[in-house]
Motif scaffolding. Structure first.
Motif, mmCIF file in Angstrom:
data_model
loop_
_atom_site.group_PDB
_atom_site.id
_atom_site.type_symbol
_atom_site.label_atom_id
_atom_site.label_comp_id
_atom_site.label_asym_id
_atom_site.label_seq_id
_atom_site.Cartn_x
_atom_site.Cartn_y
_atom_site.Cartn_z
ATOM 1 N N ASP A 61 1.851 37.920 18.897
ATOM 2 C CA ASP A 61 1.041 38.428 17.793
ATOM 3 C C ASP A 61 -0.421 38.055 18.033
ATOM 4 O OD1 ASP A 61 -0.192 39.117 15.437
ATOM 5 O OD2 ASP A 61 1.395 38.312 14.144
ATOM 6 N N LYS A 62 -1.184 38.979 18.562
ATOM 7 C CA LYS A 62 -2.578 38.697 18.917
ATOM 8 C C LYS A 62 -3.450 38.435 17.696
ATOM 9 C CE LYS A 62 -1.726 39.057 23.243
ATOM 10 N NZ LYS A 62 -1.635 37.812 24.047
ATOM 11 N N SER A 63 -3.010 38.888 16.517
ATOM 12 C CA SER A 63 -3.796 38.610 15.313
ATOM 13 C C SER A 63 -3.766 37.126 14.972
ATOM 14 C CB SER A 63 -3.252 39.414 14.128
ATOM 15 O OG SER A 63 -1.955 38.975 13.758
ATOM 16 N N LEU A 64 -2.777 36.402 15.504
ATOM 17 C CA LEU A 64 -2.682 34.963 15.276
ATOM 18 C C LEU A 64 -3.242 34.176 16.451
ATOM 19 C CD1 LEU A 64 0.880 34.671 13.689
ATOM 20 C CD2 LEU A 64 -1.302 34.427 12.521
ATOM 21 N N VAL A 65 -2.666 34.385 17.629
ATOM 22 C CA VAL A 65 -3.038 33.568 18.785
ATOM 23 C C VAL A 65 -4.194 34.165 19.572
ATOM 24 C CG1 VAL A 65 -0.719 32.633 18.969
ATOM 25 C CG2 VAL A 65 -1.317 34.673 20.275
ATOM 26 N N GLY A 66 -4.684 35.343 19.154
ATOM 27 C CA GLY A 66 -5.821 35.934 19.842
ATOM 28 C C GLY A 66 -7.115 35.181 19.598
ATOM 29 N N SER A 120 1.386 26.776 7.226
ATOM 30 C CA SER A 120 0.182 26.164 6.662
ATOM 31 C C SER A 120 -0.931 26.248 7.695
ATOM 32 C CB SER A 120 0.438 24.706 6.266
ATOM 33 O OG SER A 120 0.859 23.940 7.378
ATOM 34 N N GLY A 121 -2.176 26.124 7.216
ATOM 35 C CA GLY A 121 -3.314 26.273 8.107
ATOM 36 C C GLY A 121 -3.682 27.734 8.283
ATOM 37 N N ARG A 122 -4.835 27.958 8.874
ATOM 38 C CA ARG A 122 -5.363 29.292 9.179
ATOM 39 C C ARG A 122 -5.771 30.052 7.926
ATOM 40 N NH1 ARG A 122 -3.594 34.596 10.090
ATOM 41 N NH2 ARG A 122 -4.821 35.699 11.683
ATOM 42 N N THR A 123 -4.863 30.311 7.013
ATOM 43 C CA THR A 123 -5.174 30.976 5.749
ATOM 44 C C THR A 123 -4.420 30.282 4.625
ATOM 45 O OG1 THR A 123 -3.350 32.554 5.957
ATOM 46 C CG2 THR A 123 -5.491 33.214 6.869
ATOM 47 N N ALA A 124 -4.931 30.407 3.401
ATOM 48 C CA ALA A 124 -4.255 29.794 2.256
ATOM 49 C C ALA A 124 -2.927 30.486 1.973
ATOM 50 C CB ALA A 124 -5.154 29.849 1.024
ATOM 51 N N GLU A 125 -2.885 31.786 2.182
ATOM 52 C CA GLU A 125 -1.654 32.538 1.962
ATOM 53 C C GLU A 125 -0.733 32.417 3.179
ATOM 54 O OE1 GLU A 125 -0.696 34.103 -0.863
ATOM 55 O OE2 GLU A 125 -2.463 33.064 -1.645
ATOM 56 N N PRO A 126 0.569 32.530 2.978
ATOM 57 C CA PRO A 126 1.506 32.449 4.111
ATOM 58 C C PRO A 126 1.180 33.493 5.172
ATOM 59 C CG PRO A 126 2.685 32.378 2.026
ATOM 60 C CD PRO A 126 1.272 32.726 1.693
ATOM 61 N N TRP A 127 1.141 33.076 6.407
ATOM 62 C CA TRP A 127 0.836 34.014 7.484
ATOM 63 C C TRP A 127 2.081 34.389 8.282
ATOM 64 C CZ3 TRP A 127 2.431 31.466 11.683
ATOM 65 C CH2 TRP A 127 2.326 30.069 11.693
ATOM 66 N N ILE A 128 3.188 33.687 8.074
ATOM 67 C CA ILE A 128 4.436 34.099 8.715
ATOM 68 C C ILE A 128 4.972 35.321 7.981
ATOM 69 C CG2 ILE A 128 6.832 33.502 9.195
ATOM 70 C CD1 ILE A 128 6.057 30.696 9.641
ATOM 71 N N LYS A 129 5.214 36.382 8.726
ATOM 72 C CA LYS A 129 5.710 37.636 8.167
ATOM 73 C C LYS A 129 7.151 37.873 8.637
ATOM 74 C CE LYS A 129 1.600 38.221 6.513
ATOM 75 N NZ LYS A 129 1.354 37.924 5.082
ATOM 76 N N PRO A 130 7.858 38.790 7.988
ATOM 77 C CA PRO A 130 9.239 39.068 8.409
ATOM 78 C C PRO A 130 9.383 39.373 9.895
ATOM 79 C CG PRO A 130 8.826 40.083 6.285
ATOM 80 C CD PRO A 130 7.511 39.518 6.748
ATOM 81 N N LYS A 131 8.364 39.999 10.491
ATOM 82 C CA LYS A 131 8.456 40.326 11.916
ATOM 83 C C LYS A 131 8.529 39.071 12.784
ATOM 84 C CE LYS A 131 3.416 40.702 12.579
ATOM 85 N NZ LYS A 131 2.313 41.590 13.013
ATOM 86 N N HIS A 132 7.999 37.956 12.283
ATOM 87 C CA HIS A 132 8.027 36.720 13.055
ATOM 88 C C HIS A 132 9.405 36.056 13.026
ATOM 89 C CE1 HIS A 132 3.541 36.754 11.959
ATOM 90 N NE2 HIS A 132 3.660 37.159 13.206
ATOM 91 N N LEU A 133 10.325 36.586 12.205
ATOM 92 C CA LEU A 133 11.690 36.056 12.143
ATOM 93 C C LEU A 133 12.652 36.863 13.010
ATOM 94 C CD1 LEU A 133 11.996 35.404 8.292
ATOM 95 C CD2 LEU A 133 11.086 33.881 10.048
ATOM 96 N N VAL A 153 -2.224 24.853 18.599
ATOM 97 C CA VAL A 153 -3.621 24.458 18.753
ATOM 98 C C VAL A 153 -4.256 25.346 19.816
ATOM 99 C CG1 VAL A 153 -5.216 22.586 19.299
ATOM 100 C CG2 VAL A 153 -3.061 22.073 18.148
ATOM 101 N N GLY A 154 -5.184 26.189 19.402
ATOM 102 C CA GLY A 154 -5.874 27.050 20.352
ATOM 103 C C GLY A 154 -6.744 26.248 21.306
ATOM 104 N N PRO A 155 -7.043 26.788 22.473
ATOM 105 C CA PRO A 155 -7.804 26.048 23.490
ATOM 106 C C PRO A 155 -9.220 25.681 23.063
ATOM 107 C CG PRO A 155 -7.554 28.355 24.110
ATOM 108 C CD PRO A 155 -6.656 28.132 22.943
ATOM 109 N N LYS A 156 -9.775 26.362 22.052
ATOM 110 C CA LYS A 156 -11.135 26.059 21.604
ATOM 111 C C LYS A 156 -11.161 25.584 20.149
ATOM 112 C CE LYS A 156 -13.456 29.208 24.822
ATOM 113 N NZ LYS A 156 -14.427 30.328 24.967
ATOM 114 N N ALA A 157 -10.045 25.064 19.677
ATOM 115 C CA ALA A 157 -9.977 24.592 18.293
ATOM 116 C C ALA A 157 -10.891 23.389 18.097
ATOM 117 C CB ALA A 157 -8.545 24.220 17.941
ATOM 118 N N GLU A 158 -11.670 23.405 17.013
ATOM 119 C CA GLU A 158 -12.631 22.335 16.765
ATOM 120 C C GLU A 158 -11.947 21.012 16.456
ATOM 121 O OE1 GLU A 158 -15.380 23.464 13.776
ATOM 122 O OE2 GLU A 158 -16.235 25.133 14.925
ATOM 123 N N ASP A 159 -10.808 21.057 15.755
ATOM 124 C CA ASP A 159 -10.122 19.818 15.390
ATOM 125 C C ASP A 159 -8.916 19.573 16.285
ATOM 126 O OD1 ASP A 159 -8.646 21.901 14.469
ATOM 127 O OD2 ASP A 159 -8.260 21.062 12.483
#
Length: 237
Positions: free
Chosen positions: A69-74, A100-113, A188-194
């Motif tokens: 899912d490039k919208s997440l790990v892109g 949790s993280g990235r957005t306040a709303e759940p980002w896991i969608k049915p397609k990820h299951l 953790v993305g390769p350029k994540a600040e934290d």
């Protein structure tokens, strides 16, 4: 066809979330492996919160879907966590997933299951509203508990506490506990600040882990949330 007994969930212990059975519980102040009597059952139905190979397989499948899912790990600066929980209480079985993280709303969608074969189709999103401070949290038994005021990051909406509070919100009859287990993943993305902070909970792997440990805030909160000792046993109910 010969009769066969249903197989029990995998009991392989990889990680413990929120300490060990030999720790003293901050809610009831008993050692978590204390028995009601010399030969009686344990006071705590969940003396330890562990994961299992089967749950790690579920998280691993979600991880594979996330990586496509490039919208997440892109985003090379992306940082997020997810977790899954299974429980058998009073003979009923419950399966939750949370993000949790990235957005306040759940980002896991049915397609990820997609592709999950372990209890396929039974996984429910856990996204409870969490308290804004240390007061009014919910144990897995559905009872209110106040957390120690010294706990840092008490309002952090981590996947682990979402899963446990969601179980508590069901307000189940609590006569027997077969198991409660949980597994987490951190990306953790390769350029994540934290990245340095997040990698403290990062398992093996270049960019992500599906055997992540809980963060400090969760390690402090989880013992309160998994305490299912009845109020009659509490020193200060």
């Amino acid at each position: 066809m010969p009769k066969t007994k249903p197989s029990k969930p995998d009991t392989d212990v990889n990680l413990r979330h929120g300490g060990r059975a030999t720790d003293t519980c901050p809610r009831c102040h008993y050692v978590r492996n204390k028995k009601e009597s010399e030969k009686g059952k344990l006071l705590h139905g969940i003396p330890e919160l562990t994961d299992s190979a089967k749950l790690r397989g579920v998280v691993g499948q979600i991880k594979d879907n996330l990586m496509r899912d490039k919208s997440l790990v892109g985003d090379p600066a992306a940082v997020f966590m997810m977790g899954v929980l299974e429980a058998k209480i009073n003979g009923g079985e419950y399966y939750f997933y949370a993000s949790s993280g990235r957005t306040a709303e759940p980002w896991i969608k049915p397609k990820h299951l997609d592709g999950i074969t372990y209890h396929q189709g039974k996984w429910t999103l856990a996204n409870p509203t969490l308290p804004m401070n240390n007061k009014g949290w919910l144990t897995v038994r559905g009872e209110k508990v106040n957390l120690d005021e010294d706990i840092q990051g008490v309002t952090r909406p981590c996947s682990a506490v979402k899963l446990l509070v969601a179980l508590g919100e069901k307000h189940l009859d609590w006569n027997s506990v077969d198991y409660v287990r949980m597994s987490e993943m951190v990306y953790v993305g390769p350029k994540a600040e934290d990245a340095r902070y997040m990698r403290a909970w990062h398992g093996q792997g270049a960019t992500n882990s599906w055997t992540a440990g809980s963060c400090d805030a969760c390690q402090a909160r989880i013992p309160y949330l998994i305490c299912d000792v009845s109020r009659g046993w509490l020193v200060n109910p």
